[in-house]
Write a protein that holds these residues in place. Structure first.
Motif, PDB file in Angstrom:
ATOM      1  N   LEU A   1      -9.820  -0.670  -9.303  1.00 42.02           N
ATOM      2  CA  LEU A   1      -8.636  -1.184  -9.335  1.00 42.02           C
ATOM      3  C   LEU A   1      -7.501  -1.209  -8.117  1.00 42.02           C
ATOM      4  CD1 LEU A   1      -7.790   1.051 -12.762  1.00 42.02           C
ATOM      5  CD2 LEU A   1      -8.352  -1.170 -12.432  1.00 42.02           C
ATOM      6  N   LEU A   2      -7.491  -0.023  -7.278  1.00 34.47           N
ATOM      7  CA  LEU A   2      -7.061  -0.142  -6.062  1.00 34.47           C
ATOM      8  C   LEU A   2      -7.491  -1.293  -5.017  1.00 34.47           C
ATOM      9  CD1 LEU A   2      -7.079   3.842  -5.505  1.00 34.47           C
ATOM     10  CD2 LEU A   2      -5.366   2.295  -6.043  1.00 34.47           C
ATOM     11  N   ARG A   3      -8.916  -1.291  -5.153  1.00 35.26           N
ATOM     12  CA  ARG A   3      -9.365  -2.478  -4.211  1.00 35.26           C
ATOM     13  C   ARG A   3      -8.763  -3.732  -4.771  1.00 35.26           C
ATOM     14  NH1 ARG A   3     -14.172  -0.802  -4.922  1.00 35.26           N
ATOM     15  NH2 ARG A   3     -13.871   0.901  -3.093  1.00 35.26           N
TER      16      ARG A   3
ATOM     17  N   GLY B   1      -3.147  -8.637   0.575  1.00 42.60           N
ATOM     18  CA  GLY B   1      -3.558  -9.043   1.834  1.00 42.60           C
ATOM     19  C   GLY B   1      -4.163  -7.872   2.520  1.00 42.60           C
ATOM     20  N   GLY B   2      -4.463  -6.764   1.902  1.00 46.60           N
ATOM     21  CA  GLY B   2      -5.123  -5.605   2.776  1.00 46.60           C
ATOM     22  C   GLY B   2      -6.518  -5.382   2.433  1.00 46.60           C
ATOM     23  N   VAL B   3      -7.183  -4.309   2.964  1.00 46.91           N
ATOM     24  CA  VAL B   3      -8.594  -3.961   2.855  1.00 46.91           C
ATOM     25  C   VAL B   3      -8.677  -2.337   2.576  1.00 46.91           C
ATOM     26  CG1 VAL B   3     -10.898  -3.883   3.571  1.00 46.91           C
ATOM     27  CG2 VAL B   3      -9.399  -5.744   4.245  1.00 46.91           C
ATOM     28  N   LEU B   4      -8.978  -2.146   1.220  1.00 45.74           N
ATOM     29  CA  LEU B   4      -9.065  -0.624   1.189  1.00 45.74           C
ATOM     30  C   LEU B   4     -10.265   0.075   1.851  1.00 45.74           C
ATOM     31  CD1 LEU B   4      -8.047   1.776  -0.810  1.00 45.74           C
ATOM     32  CD2 LEU B   4      -9.749   1.146  -2.541  1.00 45.74           C
ATOM     33  N   ARG B   5      -9.858   1.122   2.541  1.00 44.79           N
ATOM     34  CA  ARG B   5     -11.109   1.654   3.584  1.00 44.79           C
ATOM     35  C   ARG B   5     -11.359   3.206   2.592  1.00 44.79           C
ATOM     36  NH1 ARG B   5     -12.877  -2.436   6.496  1.00 44.79           N
ATOM     37  NH2 ARG B   5     -11.243  -3.176   7.650  1.00 44.79           N
ATOM     38  N   THR B   6     -10.520   3.809   2.201  1.00 42.88           N
ATOM     39  CA  THR B   6     -10.674   5.088   1.566  1.00 42.88           C
ATOM     40  C   THR B   6      -9.810   5.371   0.601  1.00 42.88           C
ATOM     41  OG1 THR B   6      -9.510   6.566   3.414  1.00 42.88           O
ATOM     42  CG2 THR B   6     -11.598   6.118   3.712  1.00 42.88           C
ATOM     43  N   TRP B   7     -10.013   6.189  -0.246  1.00 39.10           N
ATOM     44  CA  TRP B   7      -9.010   6.528  -1.635  1.00 39.10           C
ATOM     45  C   TRP B   7      -9.577   7.977  -2.115  1.00 39.10           C
ATOM     46  CZ3 TRP B   7     -10.041   7.432  -6.599  1.00 39.10           C
ATOM     47  CH2 TRP B   7     -11.297   7.064  -6.943  1.00 39.10           C
ATOM     48  N   GLU B   8      -8.627   8.729  -2.458  1.00 35.27           N
ATOM     49  CA  GLU B   8      -8.603   9.785  -3.188  1.00 35.27           C
ATOM     50  C   GLU B   8      -7.401  10.228  -4.098  1.00 35.27           C
ATOM     51  OE1 GLU B   8      -8.610  13.606  -1.174  1.00 35.27           O
ATOM     52  OE2 GLU B   8      -7.210  12.963   0.644  1.00 35.27           O
TER      53      GLU B   8
ATOM     54  N   LYS C   1      -0.599   8.445 -15.793  1.00 40.28           N
ATOM     55  CA  LYS C   1      -0.242   8.026 -14.384  1.00 40.28           C
ATOM     56  C   LYS C   1      -0.894   8.785 -13.429  1.00 40.28           C
ATOM     57  CE  LYS C   1       4.487   6.187 -15.651  1.00 40.28           C
ATOM     58  NZ  LYS C   1       4.482   6.435 -17.191  1.00 40.28           N
ATOM     59  N   ALA C   2      -1.028   8.028 -12.492  1.00 36.62           N
ATOM     60  CA  ALA C   2      -1.712   8.903 -11.197  1.00 36.62           C
ATOM     61  C   ALA C   2      -1.075   8.313  -9.883  1.00 36.62           C
ATOM     62  CB  ALA C   2      -3.380   8.323 -11.243  1.00 36.62           C
ATOM     63  N   LEU C   3      -1.554   9.148  -8.850  1.00 35.45           N
ATOM     64  CA  LEU C   3      -1.094   8.832  -7.340  1.00 35.45           C
ATOM     65  C   LEU C   3      -2.418   9.095  -6.816  1.00 35.45           C
ATOM     66  CD1 LEU C   3       1.519   8.076  -5.662  1.00 35.45           C
ATOM     67  CD2 LEU C   3       1.429  10.858  -5.196  1.00 35.45           C
ATOM     68  N   TYR C   4      -2.630   8.272  -5.569  1.00 32.66           N
ATOM     69  CA  TYR C   4      -3.680   8.200  -4.808  1.00 32.66           C
ATOM     70  C   TYR C   4      -3.223   7.978  -3.209  1.00 32.66           C
ATOM     71  CZ  TYR C   4      -5.657   6.392  -9.152  1.00 32.66           C
ATOM     72  OH  TYR C   4      -5.944   6.221 -10.374  1.00 32.66           O
ATOM     73  N   ARG C   5      -4.036   8.878  -2.541  1.00 27.65           N
ATOM     74  CA  ARG C   5      -3.881   8.881  -0.827  1.00 27.65           C
ATOM     75  C   ARG C   5      -5.153   7.794  -0.549  1.00 27.65           C
ATOM     76  NH1 ARG C   5      -0.623  12.413   1.569  1.00 27.65           N
ATOM     77  NH2 ARG C   5       0.120  14.020   0.190  1.00 27.65           N
ATOM     78  N   THR C   6      -4.488   6.765   0.433  1.00 22.18           N
ATOM     79  CA  THR C   6      -5.492   5.799   0.474  1.00 22.18           C
ATOM     80  C   THR C   6      -5.260   5.527   2.156  1.00 22.18           C
ATOM     81  OG1 THR C   6      -4.337   3.839   0.521  1.00 22.18           O
ATOM     82  CG2 THR C   6      -5.065   4.638  -1.574  1.00 22.18           C
ATOM     83  N   THR C   7      -6.582   4.940   2.656  1.00 23.22           N
ATOM     84  CA  THR C   7      -6.248   4.495   4.014  1.00 23.22           C
ATOM     85  C   THR C   7      -6.525   2.698   3.917  1.00 23.22           C
ATOM     86  OG1 THR C   7      -8.645   4.831   4.466  1.00 23.22           O
ATOM     87  CG2 THR C   7      -6.709   6.244   5.346  1.00 23.22           C
TER      88      THR C   7
END
Length: 517
Positions: free
Chosen positions: A19-21, A28-35, A48-54
Motif C-alpha cells: 500500500l505504501l509503495r 513520484g517517489g520511491v519507497l526505500r524502507t518502512w516500519e 488507523k496506522a502511522l508509518y516511519r519510512t525513508t
C-alpha cells in the motif's frame, strides 16, 4: 488486497508495504524502507496506522540524493462511511470492494486540515500572525516547532518556541475546537488554572504555556513531595458545577469490554485473563452499586493523570486537556491518576526507570491513595483503577513499542493487582461493618492493597488475602464533597457515550521535530 474484519491485519502486516509503495509511487517517489510506528485499532470497524519510512524523490531531489525520512498515515474502514473527512485531495484511496484504505503523507491528514499550517518552522509563524498572535519583529519567518503527539485522524499537539515564550498548538477536527475554547474560558472565569486561549480557528487552538513543570516530571524527581494529594483533590473540586449539564464522558470502565477486545485481538494468549478482569470489574462495581448510588455526582476532568497536572514548589498550579470536562464521579478522576502512576512505577520492573525513581513513585502512590480513599469509596477506586489500567494495556501495541507483548502482559498484571486491591478493600469494609460502632473502623474506611504499602505492588503477584483482624480506623465521607456535604445537584446531564477509541488512553509517542515532508 488482504481481507480482515477491520483492516488491522492489512495495515499491520507485510501487506502494508505494498500500500505504501503504491501511494509513494503515485506521488513520484520511491519507497526505500518502512516500519509501523503507531496503530489505532477499533475491532470490527476500522484501523488507523502511522508509518516511519525513508523515501527517495528523484524528480525533486535528483537521482543521487539521499532518501528522506517521512511519516505516512493510513486508514482502513470496513462497513462504515468515513466521517468528518475534510481534505481528501492529498490522499490516495485503494479498495478491494470490502476494505477501503486511505493513505496520506504527513502532515496532510484528511481529518486535520490545520496540521500543514503549523507543523513547519517557516509556515507556523505566518499562521500565528494571521490568527492575531503578536510576534516579535523578524521572528515569524522561522519558529522552532516540536511535535508533542500525533494520532492520525484524531489530534496533534505541537509546541512553538518563540523568543519570549512557548505556545501550545492543539490541532483537532474542526467541529470540536469551538466547544473546547468555550470550556477553557468558562474554567478560567471560575478560577480553575487552565491555559489561556490566545487565538483559535476552526481546527486549531493556540494556548499559553502553564508555569511550573508537569507532575509527570516532578514525581520522578521529588516523589510524594511533588504536590499534596489534598491539593489534587481540591483542584478537581474547583471544577464549576455550572458545567454539570454538559454531555457526560462515560468512565473508562464503561468501555472495558472494548479495550479487552483490543488486547485479546493483538495478543490472544491474554484473552482468558482480560475476560476474567472484565468480569471481576463488572461484578465488583455492580456490588458497589447495590450499596451506594453510582450515578454522576461531580464535575470531573475526564482524563486526569500526571502529564495533565502542572506543579511548582510543591503546589498545583495548572491543569491541561479539559476537552472531556463534564459530569461524572470523582473516583474516576482519582483512579485515572493512580492507574497511570502504577503503570509508570511498574516500568521499574523492566528497568525502564531507575529503582530509586521507581521507589519515589511507589511512595507517592501509597500516600495519595490513602488520601483519595477518604474522598471516595476504596473498593470503587480500586476497581476503576483496574479498568483504566486495562485501557492502558492497549498502548504498547498501539505505539508499536519494542517487546510490546511483554509490556502488554505486564500492564494486564497490574490491572489484576488492582482487582485484588478491590477485594481486600471490600473485605475490610465488611469486617468494619460487622464490628459495628464498637469496632475501631467504619464502613467505607480506607483499605490497604493486598501487597506492600497502600497500592498494588508492581513487583508482587496477586494473592488472596484474608480480611484483617483489626478494621481500619477512619471512615470515608459519602461521595460528593470532601467533608461529606451534599453532592452537586443532578439534572440535565444526559449520558452520551462516545465511540470507544476516539479518545483512547493518552499514552502517545513523541515525534522528533522536523520529521515529515
Amino acid at each position: 488486497m488482504d481481507r480482515t474484519s477491520d483492516g488491522s491485519e492489512l495495515l499491520t502486516g507485510p501487506g502494508a508495504g505494498g500500500l505504501l509503495r503504491s501511494a509513494v509511487g503515485n506521488a513520484g517517489g520511491v519507497l526505500r524502507t518502512w516500519e509501523l510506528d503507531h496503530v489505532d485499532h477499533r475491532p470490527g470497524r476500522s484501523t488507523k496506522a502511522l508509518y516511519r519510512t525513508t523515501v527517495s524523490w528523484p524528480e525533486i531531489d535528483g537521482a543521487q540524493a539521499p532518501a528522506r525520512e517521512e511519516l505516512f498515515g493510513a486508514s482502513a474502514h470496513v462497513g462504515e462511511q468515513e466521517k468528518d473527512l475534510l481534505d481528501a485531495e492529498n490522499s490516495m484511496v485503494m479498495t478491494d470492494g470490502d476494505i477501503n484504505v486511505r493513505v496520506w503523507r504527513y502532515p496532510h491528514d484528511p481529518w486535520l486540515p490545520m496540521l500543514p499550517k503549523v507543523c513547519y518552522p517557516d509556515v507556523v509563524g505566518r499562521t500565528l500572525v494571521d490568527m492575531g498572535v503578536p510576534l516579535m519583529p523578524g521572528t515569524a519567518e522561522h519558529v522552532p516547532i516540536e511535535v508533542i503527539s500525533y494520532r492520525p485522524g484524531r489530534r496533534a499537539v505541537l509546541r512553538a518556541q518563540l523568543p519570549d515564550r512557548g505556545l501550545y498548538l492543539k490541532v483537532m477536527q474542526p467541529r470540536r475546537s469551538g466547544e473546547i475554547v468555550e470550556r477553557h474560558r468558562h474554567l478560567l472565569a471560575a478560577g480553575v488554572p487552565v491555559p489561556r486561549v490566545i487565538a483559535h480557528r476552526e481546527g486549531l487552538v493556540v494556548l499559553e504555556e502553564l508555569p511550573g513543570m508537569p507532575l509527570s516530571r516532578a514525581i520522578l524527581d521529588q516523589g510524594v513531595d511533588a504536590c499534596r494529594a489534598e491539593d489534587l483533590v481540591a483542584m478537581l473540586d474547583r471544577l464549576p458545577a455550572s458545567l454539570f449539564p454538559l454531555p457526560m464522558r462515560p468512565p473508562w470502565t464503561d468501555s472495558i469490554e472494548f479495550y479487552a477486545g483490543i488486547v485479546s485481538s493483538s495478543l490472544p494468549s491474554l484473552g482468558p485473563r482480560v475476560d476474567a478482569l472484565v468480569r471481576e470489574i463488572r461484578e465488583g462495581l455492580a456490588a458497589v452499586g447495590r450499596r451506594q448510588d453510582l450515578s454522576a455526582h461531580d464535575v470531573v476532568h475526564g482524563d486526569f493523570y500526571e502529564a495533565q497536572v502542572f506543579v511548582d514548589g510543591g503546589e498545583v498550579v495548572g491543569v491541561l486537556d479539559i476537552d472531556t470536562v463534564g459530569p461524572g464521579r470523582r473516583a474516576d478522576d482519582l483512579a485515572c491518576l493512580l492507574a497511570h502512576l502504577s503503570v509508570l512505577a511498574d516500568e521499574g520492573s523492566t528497568r525502564r526507570i531507575d529503582p530509586a525513581v521507581q521507589q519515589r513513585v511507589l511512595t507517592a502512590i501509597d500516600a495519595w491513595q490513602e488520601v483519595f480513599t477518604r474522598r471516595v469509596d476504596p473498593t470503587e477506586l480500586a476497581l476503576r483503577s483496574a479498568g483504566v489500567v486495562l485501557s492502558l494495556a492497549t498502548g504498547p501495541h498501539r505505539q508499536q513499542e519494542a517487546a510490546w507483548q511483554a509490556a502488554t502482559e505486564a500492564i494486564v498484571r497490574i490491572a489484576e493487582r488492582w482487582v485484588e486491591a478491590a477485594r481486600t478493600a471490600e473485605s475490610e469494609r465488611i469486617a468494619a461493618q460487622q464490628a459495628g460502632p464498637t469496632g475501631s473502623g467504619a464502613p467505607g474506611a480506607p483499605a490497604p492493597a493486598p501487597t506492600q504499602g497502600g497500592h498494588p505492588s508492581p513487583r508482587t503477584p496477586p494473592q488472596q488475602t484474608p480480611p484483617p483482624q483489626t478494621p481500619p480506623a477512619q471512615a470515608a465521607p459519602p461521595s460528593g464533597t470532601p467533608d461529606g456535604s451534599p453532592p452537586a445537584p443532578r439534572g440535565g446531564a444526559a449520558p452520551q457515550a462516545p465511540i470507544p477509541g476516539d479518545d483512547s488512553p493518552t499514552l502517545e509517542r513523541r515525534i522528533p521535530p522536523g520529521l515529515g515532508g
